[in-house]
Design a protein around this motif. Structure first.
Motif, PDB file in Angstrom:
ATOM      1  N   VAL A 133       0.816  -1.217   0.000  1.00 46.29           N
ATOM      2  CA  VAL A 133       0.000   0.000   0.000  1.00 46.29           C
ATOM      3  C   VAL A 133       0.846   1.263   0.000  1.00 46.29           C
ATOM      4  O   VAL A 133       0.352   2.340  -0.336  1.00 46.29           O
ATOM      5  N   ALA A 134       2.132   1.134   0.368  1.00 43.39           N
ATOM      6  CA  ALA A 134       3.010   2.304   0.384  1.00 43.39           C
ATOM      7  C   ALA A 134       4.461   1.859   0.444  1.00 43.39           C
ATOM      8  O   ALA A 134       4.774   0.791   0.960  1.00 43.39           O
ATOM      9  N   ILE A 135       5.318   2.723  -0.084  1.00 42.01           N
ATOM     10  CA  ILE A 135       6.774   2.539   0.001  1.00 42.01           C
ATOM     11  C   ILE A 135       7.348   3.844   0.537  1.00 42.01           C
ATOM     12  O   ILE A 135       7.016   4.926   0.038  1.00 42.01           O
ATOM     13  N   ALA A 136       8.187   3.742   1.557  1.00 46.94           N
ATOM     14  CA  ALA A 136       8.812   4.922   2.153  1.00 46.94           C
ATOM     15  C   ALA A 136      10.325   4.711   2.193  1.00 46.94           C
ATOM     16  O   ALA A 136      10.805   3.591   2.322  1.00 46.94           O
ATOM     17  N   HIS A 137      11.054   5.814   2.086  1.00 44.54           N
ATOM     18  CA  HIS A 137      12.515   5.728   2.066  1.00 44.54           C
ATOM     19  C   HIS A 137      13.167   6.364   3.296  1.00 44.54           C
ATOM     20  O   HIS A 137      14.386   6.363   3.417  1.00 44.54           O
ATOM     21  N   ASP A 138      12.344   6.915   4.192  1.00 44.60           N
ATOM     22  CA  ASP A 138      12.867   7.444   5.452  1.00 44.60           C
ATOM     23  C   ASP A 138      11.754   7.421   6.500  1.00 44.60           C
ATOM     24  O   ASP A 138      10.596   7.152   6.191  1.00 44.60           O
ATOM     25  N   THR A 139      12.121   7.707   7.742  1.00 44.67           N
ATOM     26  CA  THR A 139      11.171   7.604   8.846  1.00 44.67           C
ATOM     27  C   THR A 139       9.986   8.558   8.716  1.00 44.67           C
ATOM     28  O   THR A 139       8.842   8.119   8.855  1.00 44.67           O
ATOM     29  N   PRO A 140      10.205   9.849   8.443  1.00 41.11           N
ATOM     30  CA  PRO A 140       9.038  10.736   8.318  1.00 41.11           C
ATOM     31  C   PRO A 140       8.072  10.307   7.207  1.00 41.11           C
ATOM     32  O   PRO A 140       6.850  10.350   7.384  1.00 41.11           O
ATOM     33  N   GLU A 141       8.615   9.875   6.109  1.00 39.05           N
ATOM     34  CA  GLU A 141       7.788   9.405   4.992  1.00 39.05           C
ATOM     35  C   GLU A 141       6.994   8.150   5.398  1.00 39.05           C
ATOM     36  O   GLU A 141       5.809   8.015   5.068  1.00 39.05           O
ATOM     37  N   ALA A 142       7.626   7.265   6.137  1.00 40.44           N
ATOM     38  CA  ALA A 142       6.962   6.044   6.586  1.00 40.44           C
ATOM     39  C   ALA A 142       5.845   6.350   7.583  1.00 40.44           C
ATOM     40  O   ALA A 142       4.773   5.749   7.519  1.00 40.44           O
ATOM     41  N   LEU A 143       6.090   7.260   8.505  1.00 41.03           N
ATOM     42  CA  LEU A 143       5.061   7.627   9.474  1.00 41.03           C
ATOM     43  C   LEU A 143       3.847   8.238   8.788  1.00 41.03           C
ATOM     44  O   LEU A 143       2.696   7.925   9.123  1.00 41.03           O
ATOM     45  N   LYS A 144       4.084   9.090   7.818  1.00 39.00           N
ATOM     46  CA  LYS A 144       2.990   9.699   7.057  1.00 39.00           C
ATOM     47  C   LYS A 144       2.199   8.623   6.306  1.00 39.00           C
ATOM     48  O   LYS A 144       0.966   8.605   6.335  1.00 39.00           O
ATOM     49  N   ALA A 145       2.909   7.716   5.654  1.00 38.61           N
ATOM     50  CA  ALA A 145       2.256   6.646   4.906  1.00 38.61           C
ATOM     51  C   ALA A 145       1.469   5.726   5.829  1.00 38.61           C
ATOM     52  O   ALA A 145       0.364   5.291   5.494  1.00 38.61           O
ATOM     53  N   ALA A 146       2.015   5.440   7.001  1.00 34.31           N
ATOM     54  CA  ALA A 146       1.329   4.562   7.953  1.00 34.31           C
ATOM     55  C   ALA A 146       0.026   5.189   8.441  1.00 34.31           C
ATOM     56  O   ALA A 146      -0.976   4.493   8.595  1.00 34.31           O
ATOM     57  N   ARG A 147       0.047   6.484   8.667  1.00 30.46           N
ATOM     58  CA  ARG A 147      -1.180   7.166   9.091  1.00 30.46           C
ATOM     59  C   ARG A 147      -2.232   7.159   7.986  1.00 30.46           C
ATOM     60  O   ARG A 147      -3.421   7.004   8.255  1.00 30.46           O
ATOM     61  N   GLN A 148      -1.797   7.325   6.762  1.00 29.31           N
ATOM     62  CA  GLN A 148      -2.733   7.405   5.635  1.00 29.31           C
ATOM     63  C   GLN A 148      -3.242   6.039   5.193  1.00 29.31           C
ATOM     64  O   GLN A 148      -4.403   5.895   4.827  1.00 29.31           O
ATOM     65  N   GLN A 149      -2.385   5.028   5.201  1.00 30.81           N
ATOM     66  CA  GLN A 149      -2.727   3.733   4.627  1.00 30.81           C
ATOM     67  C   GLN A 149      -3.108   2.668   5.650  1.00 30.81           C
ATOM     68  O   GLN A 149      -3.650   1.637   5.275  1.00 30.81           O
ATOM     69  N   THR A 150      -2.808   2.884   6.907  1.00 25.25           N
ATOM     70  CA  THR A 150      -3.039   1.915   7.994  1.00 25.25           C
ATOM     71  C   THR A 150      -2.679   0.474   7.588  1.00 25.25           C
ATOM     72  O   THR A 150      -3.544  -0.398   7.478  1.00 25.25           O
ATOM     73  N   PRO A 151      -1.385   0.231   7.346  1.00 24.40           N
ATOM     74  CA  PRO A 151      -0.960  -1.112   6.936  1.00 24.40           C
ATOM     75  C   PRO A 151      -1.103  -2.128   8.065  1.00 24.40           C
ATOM     76  O   PRO A 151      -1.109  -1.770   9.246  1.00 24.40           O
ATOM     77  N   ASP A 152      -1.217  -3.391   7.679  1.00 26.55           N
ATOM     78  CA  ASP A 152      -1.236  -4.493   8.644  1.00 26.55           C
ATOM     79  C   ASP A 152       0.181  -4.882   9.051  1.00 26.55           C
ATOM     80  O   ASP A 152       0.397  -5.415  10.135  1.00 26.55           O
ATOM     81  N   LEU A 153       1.134  -4.632   8.162  1.00 27.90           N
ATOM     82  CA  LEU A 153       2.526  -5.038   8.363  1.00 27.90           C
ATOM     83  C   LEU A 153       3.446  -3.962   7.806  1.00 27.90           C
ATOM     84  O   LEU A 153       3.198  -3.425   6.729  1.00 27.90           O
ATOM     85  N   VAL A 154       4.501  -3.647   8.548  1.00 31.25           N
ATOM     86  CA  VAL A 154       5.525  -2.704   8.079  1.00 31.25           C
ATOM     87  C   VAL A 154       6.851  -3.456   8.022  1.00 31.25           C
ATOM     88  O   VAL A 154       7.283  -4.024   9.028  1.00 31.25           O
ATOM     89  N   VAL A 155       7.464  -3.469   6.854  1.00 29.10           N
ATOM     90  CA  VAL A 155       8.778  -4.091   6.667  1.00 29.10           C
ATOM     91  C   VAL A 155       9.794  -2.952   6.727  1.00 29.10           C
ATOM     92  O   VAL A 155       9.812  -2.080   5.863  1.00 29.10           O
ATOM     93  N   VAL A 156      10.629  -2.965   7.784  1.00 31.46           N
ATOM     94  CA  VAL A 156      11.535  -1.847   8.059  1.00 31.46           C
ATOM     95  C   VAL A 156      12.976  -2.282   7.950  1.00 31.46           C
ATOM     96  O   VAL A 156      13.383  -3.297   8.536  1.00 31.46           O
ATOM     97  N   GLU A 157      13.769  -1.507   7.236  1.00 31.51           N
ATOM     98  CA  GLU A 157      15.221  -1.699   7.203  1.00 31.51           C
ATOM     99  C   GLU A 157      15.730  -1.236   8.561  1.00 31.51           C
ATOM    100  O   GLU A 157      15.393  -0.148   9.027  1.00 31.51           O
TER     101      GLU A 157
END
Length: 64
Positions: free
Chosen positions: A33-57
């Protein structure tokens, strides 16, 4: 009705994300549902997309 597992990918490498997305998209019950390349981008995407799973480097976890 089948529910897909919604996934957010978080990694600084666009090439790695594209490869992982290609592998995961072949699975019928997974949806990127989303791809992020840094923490702020990931937090924004998580709020918008409400994923079930986050794969984090692992090195991107600061600030979470």
């Amino acid at each position: 009705m089948n529910k897909n597992t919604k996934i957010l990918l978080m990694d600084p490498s666009p090439v790695y994300c594209a490869g992982l997305q290609a592998v995961l998209c072949d699975q019928l019950d997974l949806e990127i549902v989303a791809i992020a390349h840094d923490t702020p981008e990931a937090l924004k995407a998580a709020r918008q997309q409400t994923p079930d799973l986050v794969v984090v480097e692992i090195t991107l976890t600061s600030g979470l």
